[in-house]
Design an enzyme around this catalytic site. Structure first.
Site: not given
Length: 227
Positions: A55-57
């Site tokens: 997730a995210s990065g």
């Protein structure tokens, strides 16, 4: 990036599977990995295999790959930006420490963690975050073949299971590492029943070699090959 480039430069490696288990982190580091994958995939296919969390990065680097494979229960997405800047001005007041500066302009003390942030500082910080967010969403839109607003509706920091991300168009297929390997074998033209060699990066090292490396002693080959 170092390990990705090792795989890229290894003539025995025909395809790269990036196994991701990460909730994200540095926006700069994510973008640097994204750029490296974009370069490498011009010569060799790079597939993303999502583990428990990407997730995210973790999603940022996955979207750079040719194909994204996620477990049905993988936590992914979280296309957003979190910014946290510590400020010790209140602490300095409590212990009786005064802060004074000589500055040459209104921005010279921007984000000085020992001084209170003014409204201009906060607005500028938010602007930085928005720039990173818009770049993130734009890259997702380009990689997934969506328009910006369509992608933005899936972003806003929201998280998805791998199954829902598949329905939303954020991943290409469901499956685990074995499925990613099977897909890569097809991509590189290998017969499904053909045994292939795997090179793991970073290499597995035993305790003795780990100690030797602490003292700067080269222990030899970086690749760990298995069938």
């Amino acid at each position: 990036i170092k390990d990705l480039r090792k795989a890229w430069e290894n003539d025995d490696v025909d395809g790269i599977i990036l196994r991701i288990d990460s909730p994200g982190g540095s926006a700069l580091a994510s973008d640097e990995i994204w750029a490296a994958i974009q370069e490498i995939r011009q010569d060799k296919p790079v597939y993303a295999s999502m583990s428990d969390v990407a997730a995210s990065g973790g999603y940022y680097i996955a979207m750079a790959c040719d194909t994204i494979i996620a477990e049905p229960s993988t936590i992914t997405g979280s296309i957003g930006v979190i910014m946290a800047i510590p400020n010790l001005a209140g602490t300095m007041d409590k212990i009786g420490v005064g802060i004074d500066t000589i500055s040459g302009g209104p921005s010279s003390t921007f984000l000085n963690t020992l001084m209170p942030f003014n409204e201009g500082d906060k607005a500028k910080l938010r602007q930085f975050g928005e720039m990173i967010y818009k770049d993130f969403v734009g890259k997702v839109a380009e990689s997934r073949g969506m328009d910006y607003e369509e992608t933005r509706a899936l972003a806003k920091g929201r998280v998805w299971t791998g199954e829902d991300a598949m329905k939303a168009g954020l991943v290409d297929m469901e499956g685990g590492l074995e499925d990613a390997i099977a897909a890569m074998k097809t991509r590189i033209g290998a017969d499904p029943d053909t045994k292939i060699n795997f090179h793991r990066y970073p290499e597995k090292i035993d305790n003795l070699n780990a100690i030797l490396k602490m003292f700067g002693i080269d222990t030899g080959d970086d690749d760990d090959a298995s069938t």
